[in-house]
Every structure is written in C-alpha cells, then in structure tokens.
Design a protein around this motif. Structure first.
Motif, PDB file in Angstrom:
ATOM      1  N   ARG A   1      62.261  29.702  19.339  1.00 44.35           N
ATOM      2  CA  ARG A   1      60.891  29.578  19.842  1.00 44.35           C
ATOM      3  C   ARG A   1      60.150  28.514  19.023  1.00 44.35           C
ATOM      4  NH1 ARG A   1      58.042  34.862  18.889  1.00 44.35           N
ATOM      5  NH2 ARG A   1      59.166  34.623  16.928  1.00 44.35           N
ATOM      6  N   TRP A   2      59.612  27.538  19.701  1.00 42.77           N
ATOM      7  CA  TRP A   2      58.857  26.469  19.050  1.00 42.77           C
ATOM      8  C   TRP A   2      57.456  26.390  19.641  1.00 42.77           C
ATOM      9  CZ3 TRP A   2      60.556  23.373  15.014  1.00 42.77           C
ATOM     10  CH2 TRP A   2      61.916  23.454  14.710  1.00 42.77           C
ATOM     11  N   GLN A   3      56.533  25.917  18.810  1.00 38.22           N
ATOM     12  CA  GLN A   3      55.170  25.659  19.267  1.00 38.22           C
ATOM     13  C   GLN A   3      54.701  24.345  18.667  1.00 38.22           C
ATOM     14  OE1 GLN A   3      52.348  28.773  18.457  1.00 38.22           O
ATOM     15  NE2 GLN A   3      50.636  27.700  19.368  1.00 38.22           N
TER      16      GLN A   3
ATOM     17  N   LYS B   1      47.421  39.661  30.285  1.00 36.23           N
ATOM     18  CA  LYS B   1      48.810  39.275  30.533  1.00 36.23           C
ATOM     19  C   LYS B   1      49.685  39.458  29.294  1.00 36.23           C
ATOM     20  CE  LYS B   1      47.934  36.000  34.273  1.00 36.23           C
ATOM     21  NZ  LYS B   1      48.161  34.631  34.786  1.00 36.23           N
ATOM     22  N   GLY B   2      49.112  40.089  28.256  1.00 35.94           N
ATOM     23  CA  GLY B   2      49.899  40.347  27.060  1.00 35.94           C
ATOM     24  C   GLY B   2      49.942  39.202  26.077  1.00 35.94           C
ATOM     25  N   ARG B   3      49.230  38.102  26.371  1.00 34.47           N
ATOM     26  CA  ARG B   3      49.198  36.966  25.451  1.00 34.47           C
ATOM     27  C   ARG B   3      48.106  37.177  24.427  1.00 34.47           C
ATOM     28  NH1 ARG B   3      48.465  32.561  30.115  1.00 34.47           N
ATOM     29  NH2 ARG B   3      46.608  33.823  30.245  1.00 34.47           N
ATOM     30  N   THR B   4      48.356  36.767  23.212  1.00 37.43           N
ATOM     31  CA  THR B   4      47.313  36.810  22.205  1.00 37.43           C
ATOM     32  C   THR B   4      46.613  35.461  22.160  1.00 37.43           C
ATOM     33  OG1 THR B   4      48.822  36.090  20.460  1.00 37.43           O
ATOM     34  CG2 THR B   4      48.582  38.460  20.803  1.00 37.43           C
ATOM     35  N   ALA B   5      45.373  35.492  21.711  1.00 36.23           N
ATOM     36  CA  ALA B   5      44.602  34.251  21.588  1.00 36.23           C
ATOM     37  C   ALA B   5      44.762  33.664  20.196  1.00 36.23           C
ATOM     38  CB  ALA B   5      43.122  34.524  21.873  1.00 36.23           C
ATOM     39  N   SER B   6      45.789  34.093  19.491  1.00 34.97           N
ATOM     40  CA  SER B   6      45.986  33.643  18.123  1.00 34.97           C
ATOM     41  C   SER B   6      46.510  32.215  18.099  1.00 34.97           C
ATOM     42  CB  SER B   6      46.971  34.566  17.399  1.00 34.97           C
ATOM     43  OG  SER B   6      48.278  34.321  17.870  1.00 34.97           O
ATOM     44  N   PHE B   7      46.813  31.735  16.892  1.00 33.32           N
ATOM     45  CA  PHE B   7      47.356  30.394  16.747  1.00 33.32           C
ATOM     46  C   PHE B   7      48.746  30.267  17.355  1.00 33.32           C
ATOM     47  CE2 PHE B   7      45.545  27.512  13.202  1.00 33.32           C
ATOM     48  CZ  PHE B   7      44.309  27.533  13.804  1.00 33.32           C
ATOM     49  N   PHE B   8      49.479  31.364  17.482  1.00 37.81           N
ATOM     50  CA  PHE B   8      50.906  31.257  17.721  1.00 37.81           C
ATOM     51  C   PHE B   8      51.306  31.805  19.090  1.00 37.81           C
ATOM     52  CE2 PHE B   8      50.180  31.762  13.127  1.00 37.81           C
ATOM     53  CZ  PHE B   8      50.605  30.505  12.715  1.00 37.81           C
ATOM     54  N   TYR B   9      51.887  30.918  19.910  1.00 37.96           N
ATOM     55  CA  TYR B   9      52.381  31.309  21.221  1.00 37.96           C
ATOM     56  C   TYR B   9      53.488  30.325  21.591  1.00 37.96           C
ATOM     57  CZ  TYR B   9      52.384  33.228  25.909  1.00 37.96           C
ATOM     58  OH  TYR B   9      52.759  33.856  27.069  1.00 37.96           O
TER      59      TYR B   9
ATOM     60  N   PHE C   1      51.773  18.859  14.786  1.00 34.68           N
ATOM     61  CA  PHE C   1      52.561  19.797  13.997  1.00 34.68           C
ATOM     62  C   PHE C   1      53.571  20.481  14.920  1.00 34.68           C
ATOM     63  CE2 PHE C   1      48.686  19.162  11.753  1.00 34.68           C
ATOM     64  CZ  PHE C   1      48.913  19.419  10.406  1.00 34.68           C
ATOM     65  N   HIS C   2      54.830  20.554  14.491  1.00 36.99           N
ATOM     66  CA  HIS C   2      55.887  21.215  15.245  1.00 36.99           C
ATOM     67  C   HIS C   2      56.356  22.422  14.437  1.00 36.99           C
ATOM     68  CE1 HIS C   2      59.929  20.786  17.603  1.00 36.99           C
ATOM     69  NE2 HIS C   2      59.050  21.429  18.321  1.00 36.99           N
ATOM     70  N   VAL C   3      56.266  23.611  15.028  1.00 40.59           N
ATOM     71  CA  VAL C   3      56.462  24.848  14.262  1.00 40.59           C
ATOM     72  C   VAL C   3      57.584  25.683  14.868  1.00 40.59           C
ATOM     73  CG1 VAL C   3      55.348  26.917  13.351  1.00 40.59           C
ATOM     74  CG2 VAL C   3      53.997  24.830  13.705  1.00 40.59           C
ATOM     75  N   ASP C   4      58.536  26.054  14.033  1.00 45.84           N
ATOM     76  CA  ASP C   4      59.615  26.970  14.401  1.00 45.84           C
ATOM     77  C   ASP C   4      59.093  28.397  14.223  1.00 45.84           C
ATOM     78  OD1 ASP C   4      61.813  28.628  14.520  1.00 45.84           O
ATOM     79  OD2 ASP C   4      63.120  27.317  13.345  1.00 45.84           O
ATOM     80  N   LEU C   5      58.739  29.056  15.315  1.00 49.26           N
ATOM     81  CA  LEU C   5      58.139  30.382  15.217  1.00 49.26           C
ATOM     82  C   LEU C   5      59.153  31.439  14.793  1.00 49.26           C
ATOM     83  CD1 LEU C   5      55.764  30.495  18.324  1.00 49.26           C
ATOM     84  CD2 LEU C   5      55.258  29.804  15.983  1.00 49.26           C
ATOM     85  N   ASP C   6      60.429  31.236  15.094  1.00 47.60           N
ATOM     86  CA  ASP C   6      61.437  32.197  14.653  1.00 47.60           C
ATOM     87  C   ASP C   6      61.582  32.175  13.142  1.00 47.60           C
ATOM     88  OD1 ASP C   6      61.944  33.108  17.175  1.00 47.60           O
ATOM     89  OD2 ASP C   6      63.678  31.830  17.519  1.00 47.60           O
ATOM     90  N   ALA C   7      61.444  30.989  12.546  1.00 52.04           N
ATOM     91  CA  ALA C   7      61.486  30.898  11.081  1.00 52.04           C
ATOM     92  C   ALA C   7      60.181  31.382  10.466  1.00 52.04           C
ATOM     93  CB  ALA C   7      61.773  29.458  10.654  1.00 52.04           C
ATOM     94  N   LEU C   8      59.068  31.095  11.116  1.00 53.51           N
ATOM     95  CA  LEU C   8      57.757  31.483  10.584  1.00 53.51           C
ATOM     96  C   LEU C   8      57.523  32.991  10.663  1.00 53.51           C
ATOM     97  CD1 LEU C   8      54.868  30.821   9.604  1.00 53.51           C
ATOM     98  CD2 LEU C   8      54.260  30.381  11.992  1.00 53.51           C
ATOM     99  N   LYS C   9      57.930  33.600  11.788  1.00 54.86           N
ATOM    100  CA  LYS C   9      57.678  35.028  12.044  1.00 54.86           C
ATOM    101  C   LYS C   9      56.183  35.365  11.884  1.00 54.86           C
ATOM    102  CE  LYS C   9      62.286  36.609  10.705  1.00 54.86           C
ATOM    103  NZ  LYS C   9      62.869  35.250  10.642  1.00 54.86           N
TER     104      LYS C   9
END
Length: 463
Positions: free
Chosen positions: A297-299, A418-426, A351-359
């Motif tokens: 998962r990337w964002q 729809k179950g989405r958060t409005a946080s930084f990470f999606y 910025f390119h973020v690996d969400l699986d690594a970030l958790k």
C-alpha cells in the motif's frame, strides 16, 4: 453495443499506433472500426504544453473525427493521455456532460517519477527527436514539466476537477463514468535502473487514481485565539469514490501492447455502464482484486508552502515524528526520506509513503516539524506552532524559523459513512497539503531593516 464514437488518446513520446492491439480486441468484441478515433499528437517538442494538446484535441474532435460540437463520445486514455483529457474537460463548461465514459489505463494523473529523468540530457538522447537542427535533442520539456512529481500543473489541474467546487466525475449521466486501471508489474531486469517500488514501471499506483483530498495547515493563525481553533482543515472528497483497479500481469507498456482478456473484460463492462446502479455494481464487483492483497500500500502527498499573500516559500524542510510513552522522539523516516522537489518551483514537494512499512494504525500520535528560511536577514518566514509564540519577545531571531505542529487529531479522525478516515493516511491516493506561513521584515518588532522613515533634515545630514 454503444454507437458513440470511441476516442483513444496515447501517452508521452508515443503515437496512435500504440493502440493497435486495443483496436483489434475491441473490433473482435463487436466495435465498428469506423466508430474508433485514434489520436496522434506531438509530445517531443519543447514549446508544446499539455494544455496545447488539449486544445488540439478539441479541434481534432470537430475537424478530423467529424464530431458535432455537442456530440457525446467515450474515451480510453493511456498515461499522459489522462492529463490531456482532464485538461480538455476542465477548460470550458459543459464538457463533463459530453464525455460519457472515461477509461484510464495507467494514467499519470499526478505525474511520474520518470519525468524529471526525461528532462535531463540523457533523457533527451533516448526520447528526443533526431531531426537535424538546434533542438535535435528535444524531449518535450514543458510537457515533462507538467508530468514531473509535484508539478504546479498537476496541482492546479487537481484544484479544477478533483478538489474544486465543481464535480467532474460521478455516477450520474451528467458527468463521465470514470475508471482507473493500472498494472502491478514493472520492467523486470530494468527495474533497478529506471523504476521504483509502488509503480507499474512508470506511474505510481498512488498517483494514478482520481480520488484526492486537500488538507490546509494554516500556521499564520495564532492557536491561542478561540477563532483559530481549527487551523488544520481537511477538505471532503468532492467527487464520488472513483474506482481504482490493480491489474495483475501487466506493466505500463504491456497494458497497451498485450492486454489480457480479463482486462479487456473490465474495460468492455465499464463502457457498457449506463446508470448509477450499474456503476455502483461495477465498483462493488471490482473493489478488490487478487493483486490488491499482494501489493504494498502506497500513498502520495504533494505539499505546497506559501506565505500569507499566496507567494511560494521555496526553502523549507518538513520532518514527521511521533512521541513514545516516555516522550522519546521517533523520526518517521517512511515519510521523510522519499521526497521529490519540483524543479521549476521548489515550494512544491512530493512525498511517497509505504504505508505497510509505516503502519499508521499503530502510531500513537503524529507531529510535524517545519523549518523555513528566507535566505536573508532582512525578512523571515514564521508561523505559530503548537507550543507558544513563533519568535522571542524581542523579535531579534534570524531568518531561519522552525516550529512543531501537533497532527494527532488529524491522524485519529473518525471514519466517514464509507469507512474511510479523514486522516493523513489512505492507500492509493494523492493528498494535497497546503502549508501557510507568514513572511515579515526583520526584526518582527521595532524598526525593520527593509524600510525606515527619517525626518528630511536627518537624511540630508548624511544619516
């Protein structure tokens, strides 16, 4: 089978013949070749822009495609073709009603990590035109500028059709039914040389989709004042949740040259959608694919720093960190390390973020440290951090300013319907972040160095 014309728009450094296989498979599925129009545009000329190509598209629809001014049509676009059709769509009112289906194959909606490499001399050798003359190494510099990560063009375009007040894509007949499909494979043995993780070899998964939101962090507002309690605002999803499908077994090139039957089935069924109910059913059926469970998962975040007048802040640094139970700071390198600065305007950063690594679901809190420099002792950038005033009481601080901003509340927003958060990470999205700072003459109190007023007799006396 729909009788609307089908317009095919290719990508950067390509030609219309790249759609040859798609024309063949569409014919085999019942499309009349006379209803298919294939584009052929110039992309390796340094003076041409994506907007120029979009204007050329409008004329080509009338002159060479033979469409009436208001005649509806469908479109299949590849790579940069996604930017071309979006630029055409947003240039004038009413076009969203004319375009009925938009199938985007590996679209570069937020650019490509290859673009800034293509702008180099080496990129010109491999991609540039070989005609004799002073510009024989042309690589389409202005198009590549728009394709660069964090470009001002993609930022402005997103404000027109993704996070602006108007809805350009949706589940109704008033806007095109839009679908994004992108491969999960890369270029194999070439990977180390030309590609990066989280891409189809050319386009980032997180930068291909149409789902986008904007976050504004306004540090010009003093948080001690009650009216400034909400200095961080998160815009809603101005468009409906556009489908984003990961396709196994194809990369940026083979999605055109060797589309598997499963992909052709997806495209054909998308072109046949004719109602909100059918659109919702298509999205539900393809919300997850076998590839979804396997890929990382990337964002992507595109940050722009501006002052209170809207002028760019070119020299700044962002660092993200969290605090442990004992107050120990941990820099979140998963966000801070993979950053690209837009060459033509360094106020834009991608910025390119690996969400699986970030958790991110395990982060107890989130802070951002901002450092900004004016490069001169005459003026400074500053803002209000989470802990007190921006400068010392005497206002004698230099041109380098830094502050901390608590983003924990943003991190822990409640999910929407729809179950989405409005946080930084999606995952598989691009988030636009606008950072606002003050720019003021130094010192911040008393007489400034930039401009002083004297009595006339004092000035004549040599002061």
């Amino acid at each position: 089978m729909a009788t609307r014309p089908l317009v095919l728009i290719h990508g950067y450094s390509d030609r219309g013949k790249s759609f040859k296989r798609w024309v063949e498979v569409l014919q085999s599925r019942g499309y009349d070749v006379h209803d298919i129009r294939v584009s052929n545009y110039q992309s390796l000329t340094n003076e041409i822009t994506i907007k120029d190509i979009a204007e050329g598209l409008d004329r080509a629809l009338r002159v060479t495609a033979g469409l009436e001014d208001d005649q509806p049509f469908d479109a299949i676009v590849h790579s940069t073709g996604g930017l071309v059709i979006r630029a055409w769509l947003t240039a004038y009112q009413g076009r969203a009603d004319r375009l009925k289906h938009l199938i985007m194959l590996a679209p570069a909606n937020f650019g490509s990590p290859m673009a800034h490499k293509g702008r180099s001399w080496l990129g010109a050798i491999f991609k540039g035109g070989k005609e004799l003359g002073p510009d024989f190494l042309e690589a389409g510099d202005r198009i590549l500028s728009g394709l660069e990560l964090g470009s001002s063009f993609s930022w402005d375009l997103a404000h027109s059709d993704l996070v602006g007040p108007d809805t350009y894509y949706g589940p109704t007949k008033r806007t095109p039914y839009a679908f994004v499909l992108i491969g999960t494979s890369d270029y194999g043995w070439l990977r180390r040389a030309v590609t990066e993780p989280g891409t189809d070899g050319t386009v980032r998964w997180s930068g291909a989709g149409l789902n986008c939101r904007k976050i504004v962090i306004d540090l010009t507002r003093d948080p001690a004042r009650p009216e400034n309690a909400n200095r961080i605002s998160i815009g809603g999803w101005s468009n409906t949740d556009m489908p984003f499908v990961l396709v196994d077994g194809v990369n940026h090139g083979t999605i055109m040259s060797s589309p598997p039957d499963s992909l052709v089935d997806l495209v054909q069924s998308a072109l046949n959608v004719s109602s909100r109910r059918e659109f919702d059913a298509w999205c539900a059926s393809n919300a997850t694919t076998p590839a979804t469970a396997r890929v990382t998962r990337w964002q992507q975040f595109v940050v722009r720093a501006v002052d209170e007048r809207g002028d760019p802040v070119p020299d700044y640094f962002l660092e993200f960190y969290s605090l442990g139970t004992k107050g120990r700071e941990r820099v979140i390198e998963e966000i801070s390390l993979d950053v690209h600065t837009f060459r033509d305007d360094p106020s834009f950063r991608c910025f390119h973020v690996d969400l699986d690594a970030l958790k991110p679901e395990r982060l107890p809190n989130l802070y951002m440290r901002v450092r900004a420099s004016s490069g001169t002792d005459f003026v400074a950038y500053f803002g209000y951090g989470s802990h007190g005033p921006p400068v010392a009481a005497d206002g004698n601080r230099g041109n380098l300013w830094d502050a901390e901003v608590d983003l924990t509340d943003v991190l822990q927003q409640e999910p929407d319907t729809k179950g989405r958060t409005a946080s930084f990470f999606y995952p598989y999205t691009t988030t636009l972040v606008e950072l606002r700072l003050n720019r003021e003459p130094l010192p911040l109190s008393g007489v400034s160095k930039v401009l002083q007023l004297y009595r006339a007799e004092e000035l004549w006396e040599g002061r």
